[in-house]
Design an enzyme around this catalytic site. Structure first.
Site, PDB file in Angstrom:
ATOM      1  N   LYS A   1      70.904  16.762  18.381  1.00 29.79           N
ATOM      2  CA  LYS A   1      69.637  16.419  19.024  1.00 29.79           C
ATOM      3  C   LYS A   1      69.824  16.028  20.487  1.00 29.79           C
ATOM      4  CE  LYS A   1      67.031  15.687  14.843  1.00 29.79           C
ATOM      5  NZ  LYS A   1      68.090  16.039  13.847  1.00 29.79           N
TER       6      LYS A   1
HETATM    7  C1  LIG Z   1      67.995  16.945  12.834  1.00 27.10           C
HETATM    8  C2  LIG Z   1      69.253  17.430  12.218  1.00 27.10           C
HETATM    9  C3  LIG Z   1      69.307  18.618  11.461  1.00 27.10           C
HETATM   10  C4  LIG Z   1      68.065  19.439  11.156  1.00 27.10           C
HETATM   11  O1  LIG Z   1      67.563  20.095  12.298  1.00 27.10           O
HETATM   12  P1  LIG Z   1      66.067  20.681  12.306  1.00 27.10           P
HETATM   13  O2  LIG Z   1      65.825  21.066  13.701  1.00 27.10           O
HETATM   14  O3  LIG Z   1      65.183  19.545  11.849  1.00 27.10           O
HETATM   15  O4  LIG Z   1      66.033  21.830  11.355  1.00 27.10           O
HETATM   16  C5  LIG Z   1      70.524  19.036  10.957  1.00 27.10           C
HETATM   17  N1  LIG Z   1      71.653  18.309  11.161  1.00 27.10           N
HETATM   18  C6  LIG Z   1      71.650  17.154  11.862  1.00 27.10           C
HETATM   19  C7  LIG Z   1      72.916  16.398  12.018  1.00 27.10           C
HETATM   20  C8  LIG Z   1      70.456  16.677  12.431  1.00 27.10           C
HETATM   21  O5  LIG Z   1      70.464  15.525  13.124  1.00 27.10           O
END
Ligand SMILES: *Cc1c(COP(=O)(O)O)cnc(C)c1O
Length: 486
Positions: free
Chosen positions: A124
């Site tokens: 993120k």
């Molecule tokens: C948020 C997240 C995901 C999922 O991503 P999306 O964009 O919601 O599909 C997968 N792995 C980690 C470690 C995350 O923080």
């Protein structure tokens, strides 16, 4: 470039206009009126670019109302080796999202792309760091302020706080369930001492936090007076920032544009893989986009059957890949819009049905809502699911064979990717977090702790700054108003 709502009843807007908002006023999600295209010549030229320059080239096709010089300064401020320094020993931090070949045999190649080398050790950061700089830039231009209010069970809240800390004109109010996050995750958030960051530990569970956010959001007068905004996963700028690393992964894994690659994406709210879909729609030669889910398999069910069925709270499992524990996939509407030929009236009807009947059915079976399931292969989508036992097995196996420790979400990705590796097409698994973040499961799998990047050795011992609050909407409103002085 103009942005339209998937539901068809909002006026078209520019990039800067939708930057600070969430849903379109008609309840839909914003998408570009048409996808910009990349030419062969551009792709060739982009091969040699740094990540920051590549991000500039991709983003300028979408953010056409930001002057080039400003956008370039923003991508260069964001994508630096210093910000994305938490990679494993031996990784080239200058690459920002370095690739690591796990296996190459009989023409089959399995590669990890590290997206989790930023300040909070999860992917993120890739988008949120840019968002922080974009927000600060836009607010300064308009002499405005923004108070970000959200709820988190871990990754999103910490990424938002590390992106917004110290930014002029921005405050962050973040609710999290008191004593329910891992010690590492709490320490990451609560050790921030920046005066513009407010951590509120709510005496309840994550759903209570989310309900408080919803209650405040529904008070439109309060929201406007307090200049409240969000940074949740439907934010368009977050999605578009993620498009860049699909280009980077492709260009780093290939030597000519005749070659194709596939991506496997650990998926929850469909934000990450939606960016892959957009890269593909722009003309990036992606073969397969494989959605990997955990036991919360809403997306896997759809890509196997054409049936989208959101889950109730009681059917949503708490798993060892918690950032993928979702009951519905909030960005999924963007893909469905393209899948059904951008018919906004029909899209509205389908998502109205999600609210009234819990889902829709595009399988083409008698009585279904459509037959677009037959077209899914044209978009390259495939899927698979993984369980806690699969994660343990995959973490052990990847450690044993390749000497690399992966986190639980990436393990879901590797497990599913293995079913879709084909000769001649490199399979890139997106690494979405570093194992240190989910140490409890690493211990269970390997009987030892995950290695921690430099600087994270003792974060649990740092002084923490947070306020504890009851599940009380009036209290949180008073808290916000008291700290914004508005
Ligand atoms: C948020 C997240 C995901 C999922 O991503 P999306 O964009 O919601 O599909 C997968 N792995 C980690 C470690 C995350 O923080």
């Amino acid at each position: 470039m103009q942005y339209v709502s998937t539901r068809g009843h909002a006026t078209a807007q520019t990039f800067s206009h939708i930057l600070l908002g969430g849903l379109a006023p008609d309840g839909g999600l914003y998408l570009p009126a048409e996808y910009p295209q990349v030419s062969d010549a551009e792709l060739n030229r982009w091969r040699a670019l740094s990540y920051a320059d590549l991000a500039f080239e991709v983003l300028r096709k979408f953010a056409t109302d930001i002057p080039d010089a400003d956008l370039k300064a923003l991508t260069h401020k964001t994508y630096t080796a210093d910000v994305y320094r938490n990679g494993r020993a031996g990784e080239d931090v200058e690459q920002i999202t370095p690739l690591r070949v796990l296996e190459e045999k009989a023409g089959c190649k399995l590669v990890l792309q590290a997206l989790s080398n930023g300040p909070t050790l999860a992917f993120k950061d890739m988008a949120m760091q840019l968002l922080g700089n974009l927000f600060e830039y836009t607010l300064a231009k308009n002499n405005a302020a923004l108070n970000i209010f959200g709820a988190t069970s871990g990754d999103t809240g910490s990424a938002a706080e590390y992106a917004m800390r110290g930014k002029k004109g921005i405050r962050v109010f973040m609710l999290s369930p008191h004593k329910k996050m891992s010690a590492f995750q709490s320490a990451q958030m609560f050790s921030l001492q920046d005066p513009n960051i407010f951590n509120i530990a709510v005496e309840g569970v994550f759903d209570d936090c989310q309900d408080m956010v919803k209650a405040v959001s529904n008070d439109h007068a309060f929201k406007a007076a307090q200049k409240i905004g969000t940074v949740n996963s439907i934010n368009w700028a977050r999605v578009v920032a993620q498009v860049v690393y699909y280009f980077r992964g492709y260009l780093s894994a290939t030597t000519s544009n005749d070659q194709k690659v596939s991506f496997t994406v650990p998926s929850g709210n469909f934000g990450n893989i939606c960016a892959g879909h957009i890269a593909r729609m722009m003309g990036l030669p992606i073969d397969k986009l494989v959605a990997a889910t955990n036991e919360n398999d809403v997306l896997d069910e759809f890509f196997r059957t054409g049936i989208y069925r959101v889950r109730k709270s009681a059917e949503t499992y708490h798993t060892s890949s918690p950032s993928m524990d979702i009951s519905k996939a909030s960005n999924f509407e963007r893909f469905v819009y393209d899948l059904i030929g951008r018919d906004d009236a029909r899209l509205s009807a389908l998502f109205h049905k999600v609210e009234t009947a819990g889902g829709f059915d595009l399988s083409g079976n008698p009585g279904s809502d459509g037959d677009e399931f037959r077209k899914i292969a044209e978009y390259g989508f495939q899927s698979g699911r993984s369980t806690h036992q699969d994660r343990l097995d995959t973490i052990r196996d990847v450690e044993k064979r390749y000497g690399v420790t992966i986190d639980t979400h990436t393990a879901d990705g590797v497990k599913v990717a293995r079913d879709y590796v084909t000769p001649g097409v490199t399979m890139i698994v997106l690494e979405t977090a570093l194992p240190a973040k989910f140490n409890e499961t690493i211990r269970e799998a390997l009987g030892r702790d995950a290695e921690r990047p430099d600087g994270f050795e003792n974060i649990e011992a740092l002084p923490q700054r947070f306020d504890v609050m009851a599940v009380d909407v009036a209290k949180v409103k008073a808290y916000i108003a008291g700290h914004t002085g508005l």
